[in-house]
Design a protein around this motif. Sequence first.
Motif, short mmCIF file in Angstrom:
data_model
loop_
_atom_site.label_atom_id
_atom_site.label_comp_id
_atom_site.label_asym_id
_atom_site.label_seq_id
_atom_site.Cartn_x
_atom_site.Cartn_y
_atom_site.Cartn_z
N SER A 52 0.81 -1.21 0.00
CA SER A 52 0.00 0.00 0.00
C SER A 52 0.84 1.27 0.00
N ALA A 54 3.19 4.42 -1.37
CA ALA A 54 3.02 5.32 -2.51
C ALA A 54 4.33 5.48 -3.28
N PRO A 82 -5.95 4.50 -6.52
CA PRO A 82 -6.08 5.34 -5.31
C PRO A 82 -7.53 5.64 -4.93
N ASP A 83 -8.44 5.65 -5.94
CA ASP A 83 -9.84 5.96 -5.62
C ASP A 83 -10.63 4.72 -5.19
N SER A 151 0.35 6.69 -12.91
CA SER A 151 0.92 7.16 -11.65
C SER A 151 2.44 7.20 -11.67
N VAL A 553 1.40 7.88 -6.48
CA VAL A 553 0.52 6.83 -5.99
C VAL A 553 0.50 5.66 -6.95
N THR A 556 -2.99 0.10 -4.96
CA THR A 556 -2.95 -0.48 -3.62
C THR A 556 -3.71 -1.79 -3.63
#
Length: 564
Positions: A52, A54, A82-83, A151, A553, A556
Amino acid sequence: MPLRVTTRGPANRRRLVTSAVAFVSLGALAVGAAVLTTSGLTTSDADVELASTATCYDMVSIAVGGRGDTPSNGETKMLTLPDGTLLPAALAGDFQSDWIDQMVGAPKSAVKDGSYAAVYIDYPANLATYESAVDTGVANTQTVMKAIVASCPNTRFAIVGYSEGADVTRRTAMEIGNQTAGADGKYGIVDPSQVVGVVILADAGRTDGQTAFPGSQSGTNPDGFDTKYQNSNTGPAGAGALPATSGSFGALDGKVASFCSEGDLTCSMPKNTSLLHLAANVGRQLDIDSIQRDNTITPATGVDMAMVLGRIAVAAFSDIASQDNWLAGDETFLEVLIKVSEPGYTPADPTTKVSAKTDTEAVTDEDDTPLPAENAINLAYLPSKIAKEVIGFIGSNTDTIPVAMNDPYGQTLGPGSGHHFDYWRDSDASNGKPLTSAQYAAAWLTQLAKDAQAGKPIKSAAVQQQALLVAQTATTTPTTTSAAPTTTTVPSAAPYVAAVPAPVVAPVVPPVVPGVPVDPAAPVVDPAATAAAEVTVATTPEATAAVAPTTSVVPTTTTAVPAK
C-alpha cells in the motif's frame, strides 16, 4: 514482501484428464496446460503495508499464468487504484504460481526494497471460452499497465506468460510493439520503449523454425543481454498450433524471448498437419472444460460442437461463392475451412456467384439467359480442381498421421513426460545450454531490474545502432575548392566514453520444492543444471542522465472478501 513457496501436496493439485476427444481438442489443449488451483491465500500485515505504499517501482513484471493459474476477486487480494477502483491483478505474494514465480520472483532479492514488483493478471484462463478468455487477458493486461504508467510514468515493464498466458502475452506484446504514436507523441497503451523484456513459454504463435529471440541481432540472446541461451541460434522444427496469431513484435523485436521445447506441439507442430490446424481452430470454439469434466460428449456439448461445425461449413461455402473464379484458383477446400474456422474470421464482401447449372445444349441462368462465357468456362476447371484437392490434401497432411499415431496429447501434456512442462528441466550443459529456459528468463529479468534500479539507458537495438554510428564517424571528410582540385582533410573525433566494468551476476537458481512431483504439478529444478554461469552485461555509453524513480501513488490492495 517475501516470495513464498507453497508446500501443498499432490493430492490437492488439479490433475490432467485425458479427453475422449483429444484429437479434436488438441489445439485448444495445447495452449492451456492443466495447472494447480490456488485458494485460501493470506497476507501478513507487513505485506499489506508494503503493498500500500506510494512508491513507484523502477520495474514491474506483468505475469500471465496458464489455465486455472490466475488470481480472482473474492479469493485473492486485488490491486486497486487510489480511488478504490479494483484492478484485474494481484501482487506476487498475494498470489503464487508454482510455474511463473520462479522467474518473476527472482529479481526481488537482487535489488533494493521498493525497486521491483511483480503482479499477476486476472482473466478467465479457461478452455470453455478460449478466445474470449484470451481477449479478456489482453485487455486486462493493458488496463493494469496503463494504470501503473498513469501514476508512475518512468516505470519499466517486463511481460511473462506461460501456456494460455503465453498467447495473452504474445498478443499483448504485438499490440504494444506495433502501435503508432499520436500527434502528441503519446501511445494508446504504453510507450514501447518502456517494455524492456517479454518472455513467452510455449509460444503458440511461433513461426516455423523461429529462433528463441525473434528480431535479435545474435539469435542466441536478447539484445542488451550478453549471456547466451544456447550455442545454436536455431529453434525447434515446426510452428505454433495457432499460426494466425503470429506476427512481428514491431518495436519490441530483439526484446522478446520465445521459448519452445522440441515435442511441445503447442509451439512445434510439424509443418504438414493441416487437419490438426483445423482441429485446433475448432477446439478453440468448443467448451473443452465441459468435455474434459464429463470425459465424454454429452447432448449439450454435442449440440455445441454441431453448431460450431455447421457455422464453419456455411462460412466456407459462402467464402467460395463470393469468388467468381474459385474453381480456377489453387486454393483447396481444406484451406478454405482452415481460413474460415479462425475465430476472428471476417467474411469477404460477396461478388459474382458461379452458377453450376448445366444442360446438354446450353448453359443458362434461371431465366434461360446464356451465362457469360467466362462463367461457363470456369466449369471446365472442375476436373483439375478435384485433382488439386486430392494432391493438396495428401501433401498438406503428410505429418498428420504420424503425429496422431504418436499420442499427441501424452507427448505434449502427459503427466511426468509432456514436453509442455520442459521449460523447468531443459538444461543441457554438454550441448551449450547450461540453464533451463525458466532459469535463463530469471537471470535476464534480474539484470533488467538491476538496470532499471540504476537508471541505465534502455539497451534497445536502436540505441546500440546509434552508438555504432557514432563510433564510425571518426573518418576523414574530403572538401574541395573551385580554384584548384586540392583536398583538405578534416578529422572528426568520436566522443570519449569511459569504460565501465561490467558486473558479474550469478545465475538465479529457482528453489527446489520438497516433496513436489515434476509434472503436472510444480516444476522441479535439476541441481546439476544450476552450475554457475557468469552473466556478462554489455555497457552502453552513458549519453543520457539516469532517470531517478519518481514518487507517486501506485495501485494499492484490498482485503479479499471470502466467497459465499
